[in-house]
Design a protein around this motif. Structure first.
Motif, PDB file in Angstrom:
ATOM      1  N   ILE A 184       5.680 -15.728  73.460  1.00  0.00           N
ATOM      2  CA  ILE A 184       4.898 -15.874  74.692  1.00  0.00           C
ATOM      3  C   ILE A 184       3.515 -16.443  74.372  1.00  0.00           C
ATOM      4  O   ILE A 184       3.019 -17.326  75.078  1.00  0.00           O
ATOM      5  N   LEU A 185       2.901 -15.972  73.297  1.00  0.00           N
ATOM      6  CA  LEU A 185       1.593 -16.502  72.890  1.00  0.00           C
ATOM      7  C   LEU A 185       1.684 -17.999  72.585  1.00  0.00           C
ATOM      8  O   LEU A 185       0.792 -18.774  72.945  1.00  0.00           O
ATOM      9  N   LYS A 186       2.765 -18.397  71.940  1.00  0.00           N
ATOM     10  CA  LYS A 186       2.963 -19.809  71.616  1.00  0.00           C
ATOM     11  C   LYS A 186       3.109 -20.648  72.885  1.00  0.00           C
ATOM     12  O   LYS A 186       2.530 -21.731  72.995  1.00  0.00           O
ATOM     13  N   HIS A 187       3.856 -20.136  73.868  1.00  0.00           N
ATOM     14  CA  HIS A 187       4.030 -20.874  75.121  1.00  0.00           C
ATOM     15  C   HIS A 187       2.709 -21.023  75.876  1.00  0.00           C
ATOM     16  O   HIS A 187       2.464 -22.060  76.493  1.00  0.00           O
ATOM     17  N   ILE A 188       1.870 -20.016  75.811  1.00  0.00           N
ATOM     18  CA  ILE A 188       0.557 -20.114  76.461  1.00  0.00           C
ATOM     19  C   ILE A 188      -0.262 -21.212  75.798  1.00  0.00           C
ATOM     20  O   ILE A 188      -0.896 -22.024  76.477  1.00  0.00           O
ATOM     21  N   ARG A 189      -0.233 -21.253  74.483  1.00  0.00           N
ATOM     22  CA  ARG A 189      -0.979 -22.294  73.762  1.00  0.00           C
ATOM     23  C   ARG A 189      -0.471 -23.683  74.130  1.00  0.00           C
ATOM     24  O   ARG A 189      -1.255 -24.585  74.431  1.00  0.00           O
ATOM     25  N   HIS A 190       0.845 -23.863  74.170  1.00  0.00           N
ATOM     26  CA  HIS A 190       1.410 -25.172  74.508  1.00  0.00           C
ATOM     27  C   HIS A 190       1.108 -25.552  75.959  1.00  0.00           C
ATOM     28  O   HIS A 190       0.800 -26.716  76.246  1.00  0.00           O
ATOM     29  N   ALA A 191       1.200 -24.588  76.862  1.00  0.00           N
ATOM     30  CA  ALA A 191       0.910 -24.877  78.270  1.00  0.00           C
ATOM     31  C   ALA A 191      -0.545 -25.265  78.440  1.00  0.00           C
ATOM     32  O   ALA A 191      -0.872 -26.174  79.226  1.00  0.00           O
ATOM     33  N   ASN A 192      -1.429 -24.626  77.715  1.00  0.00           N
ATOM     34  CA  ASN A 192      -2.850 -24.945  77.828  1.00  0.00           C
ATOM     35  C   ASN A 192      -3.155 -26.338  77.287  1.00  0.00           C
ATOM     36  O   ASN A 192      -4.059 -27.012  77.779  1.00  0.00           O
ATOM     37  N   ALA A 204       3.470  -0.802  78.627  1.00  0.00           N
ATOM     38  CA  ALA A 204       3.980  -2.126  78.265  1.00  0.00           C
ATOM     39  C   ALA A 204       4.480  -2.882  79.495  1.00  0.00           C
ATOM     40  O   ALA A 204       4.223  -4.080  79.644  1.00  0.00           O
ATOM     41  N   VAL A 205       5.178  -2.180  80.387  1.00  0.00           N
ATOM     42  CA  VAL A 205       5.681  -2.836  81.595  1.00  0.00           C
ATOM     43  C   VAL A 205       4.526  -3.233  82.513  1.00  0.00           C
ATOM     44  O   VAL A 205       4.575  -4.279  83.161  1.00  0.00           O
ATOM     45  N   GLY A 206       3.475  -2.424  82.545  1.00  0.00           N
ATOM     46  CA  GLY A 206       2.291  -2.781  83.324  1.00  0.00           C
ATOM     47  C   GLY A 206       1.648  -4.067  82.812  1.00  0.00           C
ATOM     48  O   GLY A 206       1.274  -4.943  83.594  1.00  0.00           O
ATOM     49  N   LEU A 207       1.539  -4.189  81.502  1.00  0.00           N
ATOM     50  CA  LEU A 207       1.002  -5.423  80.916  1.00  0.00           C
ATOM     51  C   LEU A 207       1.927  -6.602  81.193  1.00  0.00           C
ATOM     52  O   LEU A 207       1.463  -7.701  81.510  1.00  0.00           O
ATOM     53  N   ALA A 208       3.230  -6.372  81.074  1.00  0.00           N
ATOM     54  CA  ALA A 208       4.201  -7.441  81.324  1.00  0.00           C
ATOM     55  C   ALA A 208       4.137  -7.897  82.782  1.00  0.00           C
ATOM     56  O   ALA A 208       4.218  -9.098  83.069  1.00  0.00           O
ATOM     57  N   SER A 209       3.976  -6.964  83.689  1.00  0.00           N
ATOM     58  CA  SER A 209       3.871  -7.300  85.109  1.00  0.00           C
ATOM     59  C   SER A 209       2.618  -8.123  85.383  1.00  0.00           C
ATOM     60  O   SER A 209       2.663  -9.142  86.090  1.00  0.00           O
ATOM     61  N   ASP A 210       1.506  -7.704  84.806  1.00  0.00           N
ATOM     62  CA  ASP A 210       0.255  -8.448  84.967  1.00  0.00           C
ATOM     63  C   ASP A 210       0.388  -9.849  84.382  1.00  0.00           C
ATOM     64  O   ASP A 210      -0.046 -10.837  84.987  1.00  0.00           O
ATOM     65  N   LEU A 211       1.018  -9.945  83.234  1.00  0.00           N
ATOM     66  CA  LEU A 211       1.235 -11.236  82.586  1.00  0.00           C
ATOM     67  C   LEU A 211       2.125 -12.131  83.441  1.00  0.00           C
ATOM     68  O   LEU A 211       1.863 -13.328  83.585  1.00  0.00           O
ATOM     69  N   GLY A 212       3.170 -11.559  84.026  1.00  0.00           N
ATOM     70  CA  GLY A 212       4.068 -12.328  84.889  1.00  0.00           C
ATOM     71  C   GLY A 212       3.356 -12.874  86.117  1.00  0.00           C
ATOM     72  O   GLY A 212       3.578 -14.018  86.525  1.00  0.00           O
ATOM     73  N   THR A 215      -9.506 -18.020  75.056  1.00  0.00           N
ATOM     74  CA  THR A 215     -10.456 -17.482  76.031  1.00  0.00           C
ATOM     75  C   THR A 215      -9.812 -17.199  77.385  1.00  0.00           C
ATOM     76  O   THR A 215     -10.462 -16.642  78.260  1.00  0.00           O
ATOM     77  N   LEU A 216      -8.556 -17.566  77.554  1.00  0.00           N
ATOM     78  CA  LEU A 216      -7.878 -17.370  78.830  1.00  0.00           C
ATOM     79  C   LEU A 216      -7.477 -15.907  79.022  1.00  0.00           C
ATOM     80  O   LEU A 216      -7.051 -15.242  78.076  1.00  0.00           O
ATOM     81  N   LYS A 217      -7.583 -15.442  80.253  1.00  0.00           N
ATOM     82  CA  LYS A 217      -7.198 -14.061  80.573  1.00  0.00           C
ATOM     83  C   LYS A 217      -5.721 -13.824  80.284  1.00  0.00           C
ATOM     84  O   LYS A 217      -5.334 -12.774  79.770  1.00  0.00           O
ATOM     85  N   ILE A 218      -4.883 -14.800  80.588  1.00  0.00           N
ATOM     86  CA  ILE A 218      -3.449 -14.664  80.345  1.00  0.00           C
ATOM     87  C   ILE A 218      -3.168 -14.507  78.848  1.00  0.00           C
ATOM     88  O   ILE A 218      -2.297 -13.742  78.443  1.00  0.00           O
ATOM     89  N   TYR A 219      -3.924 -15.199  78.031  1.00  0.00           N
ATOM     90  CA  TYR A 219      -3.738 -15.085  76.582  1.00  0.00           C
ATOM     91  C   TYR A 219      -4.164 -13.700  76.093  1.00  0.00           C
ATOM     92  O   TYR A 219      -3.472 -13.089  75.278  1.00  0.00           O
ATOM     93  N   ARG A 220      -5.281 -13.209  76.605  1.00  0.00           N
ATOM     94  CA  ARG A 220      -5.744 -11.883  76.206  1.00  0.00           C
ATOM     95  C   ARG A 220      -4.736 -10.800  76.613  1.00  0.00           C
ATOM     96  O   ARG A 220      -4.477  -9.868  75.849  1.00  0.00           O
ATOM     97  N   THR A 221      -4.159 -10.952  77.808  1.00  0.00           N
ATOM     98  CA  THR A 221      -3.141  -9.997  78.258  1.00  0.00           C
ATOM     99  C   THR A 221      -1.901 -10.075  77.381  1.00  0.00           C
ATOM    100  O   THR A 221      -1.339  -9.046  76.982  1.00  0.00           O
ATOM    101  N   ALA A 222      -1.468 -11.286  77.051  1.00  0.00           N
ATOM    102  CA  ALA A 222      -0.288 -11.462  76.193  1.00  0.00           C
ATOM    103  C   ALA A 222      -0.546 -10.918  74.791  1.00  0.00           C
ATOM    104  O   ALA A 222       0.344 -10.323  74.168  1.00  0.00           O
ATOM    105  N   ARG A 223      -1.747 -11.100  74.319  1.00  0.00           N
ATOM    106  CA  ARG A 223      -2.088 -10.583  72.994  1.00  0.00           C
ATOM    107  C   ARG A 223      -2.094  -9.054  72.995  1.00  0.00           C
ATOM    108  O   ARG A 223      -1.633  -8.423  72.034  1.00  0.00           O
ATOM    109  N   GLU A 224      -2.578  -8.472  74.079  1.00  0.00           N
ATOM    110  CA  GLU A 224      -2.563  -7.018  74.207  1.00  0.00           C
ATOM    111  C   GLU A 224      -1.114  -6.500  74.239  1.00  0.00           C
ATOM    112  O   GLU A 224      -0.796  -5.487  73.610  1.00  0.00           O
ATOM    113  N   LEU A 225      -0.237  -7.210  74.956  1.00  0.00           N
ATOM    114  CA  LEU A 225       1.170  -6.834  74.995  1.00  0.00           C
ATOM    115  C   LEU A 225       1.799  -6.953  73.610  1.00  0.00           C
ATOM    116  O   LEU A 225       2.551  -6.072  73.182  1.00  0.00           O
ATOM    117  N   THR A 226       1.486  -8.009  72.893  1.00  0.00           N
ATOM    118  CA  THR A 226       2.023  -8.207  71.544  1.00  0.00           C
ATOM    119  C   THR A 226       1.541  -7.112  70.602  1.00  0.00           C
ATOM    120  O   THR A 226       2.330  -6.575  69.809  1.00  0.00           O
TER     121      THR A 226
END
Length: 126
Positions: free
Chosen positions: A46-54, A96-104, A6-17
């Motif tokens: 990256i998706l895995k790291h988000i899950r572990h960080a959460n 892709a770079v726009g999504l990566a920038s937002d994710l960063g 449900t996290l915005k960062i996860y949704r952004t990372a999933r969109e990038l993936t």
């Protein structure tokens, strides 16, 4: 603690993936197995790291977020190589770079907030 999906960062990372997976599907066969696999692999990590960080508590999130940022840098480098080799189009690269920038930005904000949290202590069990 929110569910990681449900996290915005996860949704952004999933969109990038998803985007990187689609881009790799259209790459030349000679580059798909090496360059494409690296790109998708870093995106999925990256998706895995988000899950572990959460799942971590307080300051324990920082190492996972550092790994996330490192893999994000790898994704950006891989995207650059792919556009230089004309494996992906410039508009797709820009997306892709726009999504990566937002994710960063999201990851750095989460990292900075987590770094200020107290160090978690293991619970004592009798």
């Amino acid at each position: 603690m929110a569910l990681h999906t449900t996290l915005k960062i996860y949704r952004t990372a999933r969109e990038l993936t998803t985007l990187t997976s689609r881009l790799v599907a259209h790459m030349d066969r000679n580059y798909r197995s090496v360059d494409g696999a690296r790109l998708v692999g870093h995106s999925r990590t990256i998706l895995k790291h988000i899950r572990h960080a959460n799942q971590a508590n307080g300051n324990d999130k920082v190492p996972y977020l550092d790994l996330l940022l490192d893999d994000l840098t790898d994704v950006e480098v891989d995207l650059g190589v792919c556009v230089d080799l004309h494996l992906i189009s410039k508009p797709a690269y820009a997306d892709a770079v726009g999504l990566a920038s937002d994710l960063g930005k999201q990851a750095m904000g989460w990292r900075n907030y987590s770094a200020q949290q107290p160090v978690s202590r293991p619970s004592r069990r009798p």
